[in-house]
Design an enzyme around this catalytic site. Structure first.
Site, PDB file in Angstrom:
ATOM      1  N   GLY A   1      11.611   2.142   2.803  1.00 53.82           N
ATOM      2  CA  GLY A   1      11.169   0.757   2.683  1.00 53.82           C
ATOM      3  C   GLY A   1       9.776   0.697   2.092  1.00 53.82           C
TER       4      GLY A   1
ATOM      5  N   GLY B   1       8.720   3.877  -0.259  1.00 52.77           N
ATOM      6  CA  GLY B   1       9.525   5.090  -0.240  1.00 52.77           C
ATOM      7  C   GLY B   1      10.984   4.747  -0.107  1.00 52.77           C
TER       8      GLY B   1
ATOM      9  N   ILE C   1       0.816  -1.222   0.000  1.00 49.29           N
ATOM     10  CA  ILE C   1       0.000   0.000   0.000  1.00 49.29           C
ATOM     11  C   ILE C   1       0.844   1.263   0.000  1.00 49.29           C
ATOM     12  CG2 ILE C   1      -1.949  -1.121   1.142  1.00 49.29           C
ATOM     13  CD1 ILE C   1      -0.985   0.069   3.769  1.00 49.29           C
TER      14      ILE C   1
ATOM     15  N   ASP D   1       9.186  16.192  10.104  1.00 49.57           N
ATOM     16  CA  ASP D   1       8.750  15.809   8.750  1.00 49.57           C
ATOM     17  C   ASP D   1       7.225  15.797   8.682  1.00 49.57           C
ATOM     18  OD1 ASP D   1       9.057  15.115   6.106  1.00 49.57           O
ATOM     19  OD2 ASP D   1       9.195  12.970   6.500  1.00 49.57           O
TER      20      ASP D   1
END
Length: 718
Positions: A363, A360, A357, A478
């Site tokens: 992983g 990146g 699903i 982030d």
């Protein structure tokens, strides 16, 4: 070849310059060098074998050089140390001719016994004594050869007369070593008149005795005149020398005064220089003393800093020991379930692409069932050893903290770098806003405005929880829509805290937390001040949160979004409503402006201009959340009244009502036929995928229509 001769010139202290000429013709090259450098004396060597050819044929190289050399240069030809030939220059030839003429004129004048003062050739530097002796010898010769004859006197008179005719300037000159002395015309006239009188008297008397007496007188008179002229010449020379000496004396006096003035100026400058040196020496001594004091202070401060750091390290270790003791140790704090790697591989069907699903640089994420629970498994790349730190950091943070709007960590497999999270059915916020999630369990409906108000408050509350964490605040670093996940009911939770940082509180600034680190995160969400300085603070998350608020209102990309929204707010023509996302429903403009204004304040370039999360941001968002809750309740009542909780796939994604005439568009989604036709007239992109429609074909969905009618009939019976 010429270097052996250099020692001879050096021994005799003669300057020596060597020059190499390059040319196809030796004679022309030497001739050009003589012409360019003005060489007046040229010595060339000749081979002994061509001595006779020089005299006979003159066809060798030495003769050619002698022939083509300019005429102002004298050429000497040498062979075996002997002079073979000399070609004189034009200057030497003219001087020789002039000397020959001078000698011939002087000899003819001596034989005729005349004293000529009209010669155009001037004798080279002879002394006045020599001229006097020469003149006396000439008079003696004249007297000896013409004793008692009138003819000699007449000849003398005729030559005197010729002197008047032939001499244009009627003046005579003596040349000495220092100057040229001129005698006057009156001397010649007096001499001529005396000679005339003597001739006339001699014509009256023919007595030989008287003639001899008269000749003696003439001789004495001539001698006296010569001495007089000699004395006048010496006087003129002396006067000229006196003038020259006076002029030289004046020049020397002037130079002496100038040198005296210069010496005085130099003396003054020397005194100033000595004073400046003395002042500079004093300043240098003061600077050295100050530097010594500063060095001592720096050393003392360094020692104090080392001591303070040592004490702080001891305090930190003691505090850590006490925290570990209170919380039961570091191993006990990490409360998470450990999963076996084999169970994860089996649950993901050996990491099948059908169950993937997300992916990146860190992983891949897979959806699977573990222990009868739907979960999301994040598996780090095995070759990414640099991600080990992020893995342990995320594991440490999520295992210690719990919050309703932070992604829940269910367990992990530390040996293989795998994390197990709760599964969020509606994906992430970026996919919902930008409509980029093509595969879902159910048709994806746009987020309504009141849901976006609630999501904004949920994100802010989770950030406030992280920033106020004890004993050290946590900065996410982030924060972006892709890391905000939504569950079945669109409740948001912040995930992906692998880049989070626990930082220390600066005691001098109670509201500022900092830590030196390299800038990390996603470009358009990175705090500009953090990107420039590398200092991470909670205000860095505030900047990213402001961009997210603007995206919740506009559903636009983050690039240049703050500028576009600010421009729309300044526009007085009501352009603000145009930037709001139309798929969110009928926005309350006043409340939407409040959320946008908060977002712009959070996205300020300087962190000191951004609002405080707990005191300024959360109260506003909580009030907007309450308004959103009321609006949601009213919307739910309206939907229940008209549709009585029909299944979600019965609703049209555009009108949000139960469909009466469902049709399948080319994007694969089912819409109300009337609504999709109106949409196609104004838009060429799908409202669900935001991609262009392949075509405008609409196919009736009879099976769905049958299901809708069956549900309506059953609901009516009830």
């Amino acid at each position: 070849m010429l270097h052996p001769s250099s020692s001879m010139f050096a021994h005799r202290e003669v300057q020596l310059d060597m020059m190499v000429l390059e040319s196809d013709d030796v004679a022309d090259a030497i001739s050009k060098a003589v012409q360019d450098h003005g060489i007046s004396e040229l010595v060339i060597g000749a081979s002994s074998s061509i001595i006779f050819s020089w005299k006979l044929k003159r066809s060798n190289l030495s003769s050619r050089i002698s022939d083509v050399t300019p005429r102002f240069c004298t050429v000497h030809v040498i062979s075996r140390g002997k002079l073979l030939n000399v070609r004189k220059s034009d200057v030497d030839i003219e001087t020789s001719i002039a000397d020959d003429r001078s000698e011939s004129q002087f000899s003819s004048s001596s034989q005729s016994g005349s004293v000529s003062s009209t010669s155009s050739h001037q004798f080279s530097s002879t002394s006045l004594l020599y001229q006097r002796v020469q003149a006396l010898s000439t008079v003696n010769q004249k007297v000896g050869t013409n004793m008692g004859t009138k003819k000699s006197i007449d000849t003398h008179h005729s030559r005197a007369a010729s002197l008047d005719v032939d001499e244009p300037n009627q003046r005579g000159y003596y040349r000495t070593n220092s100057s040229l002395v001129r005698y006057k015309e009156s001397d010649i006239h007096s001499r001529r008149s005396s000679l005339t009188e003597e001739g006339s008297s001699s014509g009256c008397y023919s007595d030989p005795t008287s003639s001899s007496s008269q000749m003696n007188k003439d001789f004495e008179l001539e001698k006296l005149k010569i001495e007089l002229r000699h004395i006048k010449g010496m006087y003129a020379v002396a006067q000229s020398e006196v003038l020259d000496a006076t002029k030289k004396m004046q020049d020397l006096n002037q130079r002496r005064s100038e040198e005296a003035t210069r010496l005085k100026n130099l003396t003054i400058r020397e005194e100033y220089a000595e004073e400046a040196v003395e002042m500079e020496r004093e300043r240098q001594e003061e600077a050295e003393n100050e530097a010594e004091l500063v060095r001592e202070c720096v050393e003392r401060e360094a020692e104090e800093r080392l001591e303070a750091e040592a004490r702080a390290e001891e305090v930190r270790k003691e505090k850590q020991r006490l925290e570990d003791a209170l919380e039961g140790g570091p191993l006990q704090r990490q409360q998470y379930m450990k999963f076996e790697w084999e169970d994860i591989v089996q649950a993901t069907s050996s990491f099948s692409d059908e169950l993937k699903i997300g992916s990146g640089g860190y992983g891949s994420v897979y959806r699977c069932n573990l222990h009868h629970t739907t979960v999301a498994v994040k598996v780090l790349h095995s070759d990414k050893s640099s991600l080990t730190k992020q893995f342990h950091q995320e594991l440490e943070i999520l295992s210690k903290i719990r919050h309703p709007h932070l992604l829940l960590l269910l367990g992990a497999c530390p040996e293989r770098g795998s994390l197990v999270y709760e599964y969020m059915h509606n994906g992430n916020l970026e996919e919902r806003l930008m409509k980029r999630r093509p595969n879902t369990d159910a048709p994806q409906q746009p987020l309504l405005w009141f849901e976006r108000f609630r999501i904004a408050w949920e994100i802010a509350s989770a950030l406030y929880f992280l920033h106020t964490n004890e004993p050290r605040p946590i900065v996410h670093r982030d924060l972006k829509p892709a890391n905000i996940l939504l569950d079945r009911n669109n409740v948001s939770k912040i995930g992906d805290v692998g880049l989070s940082k626990m930082v220390n509180l600066d005691p001098s600034h109670a509201s500022t937390v900092f830590n030196e680190t390299g800038p990390v995160g996603t470009f358009f969400y990175i705090d500009p001040e953090y990107q420039r300085t590398g200092v991470v603070t909670p205000e860095s998350d505030i900047y990213a949160f402001g961009i997210i608020l603007l995206q919740l209102a506009t559903a636009r990309s983050a690039m240049g979004l703050a500028h576009s929204v600010e421009k729309a707010l300044r526009d007085q023509t009501g352009n603000f409503s145009e930037i709001l996302d139309k798929t969110a429903g009928d926005w309350p403009v006043k409340e939407a402006k409040e959320m946008v204004m908060i977002g712009l304040r959070c996205a300020e370039m300087r962190k000191r201009d951004r609002p405080y999360l707990g005191k300024e941001i959360l109260p506003v968002l909580e009030r907007l959340k309450d308004i959103a809750c009321d609006a949601r309740n009213m919307f739910s009542e309206t939907v229940n009244k008209h549709n009585n909780h029909a299944p979600s796939h019965f609703y049209c994604p555009i009108t949000k009502d139960v469909m009466e005439n469902p049709c399948v568009a080319s994007d694969g989604y089912t819409y109300e036929k009337r609504a999709i036709k109106e949409w196609l007239e104004k838009n060429h992109k799908s409202p669900m995928t935001d991609s262009p429609f392949p075509n405008q074909t609409l196919l009736p969905n009879h099976s769905l229509l049958f299901a809708i009618k069956e549900w309506i009939s059953s609901h009516t019976i009830k």
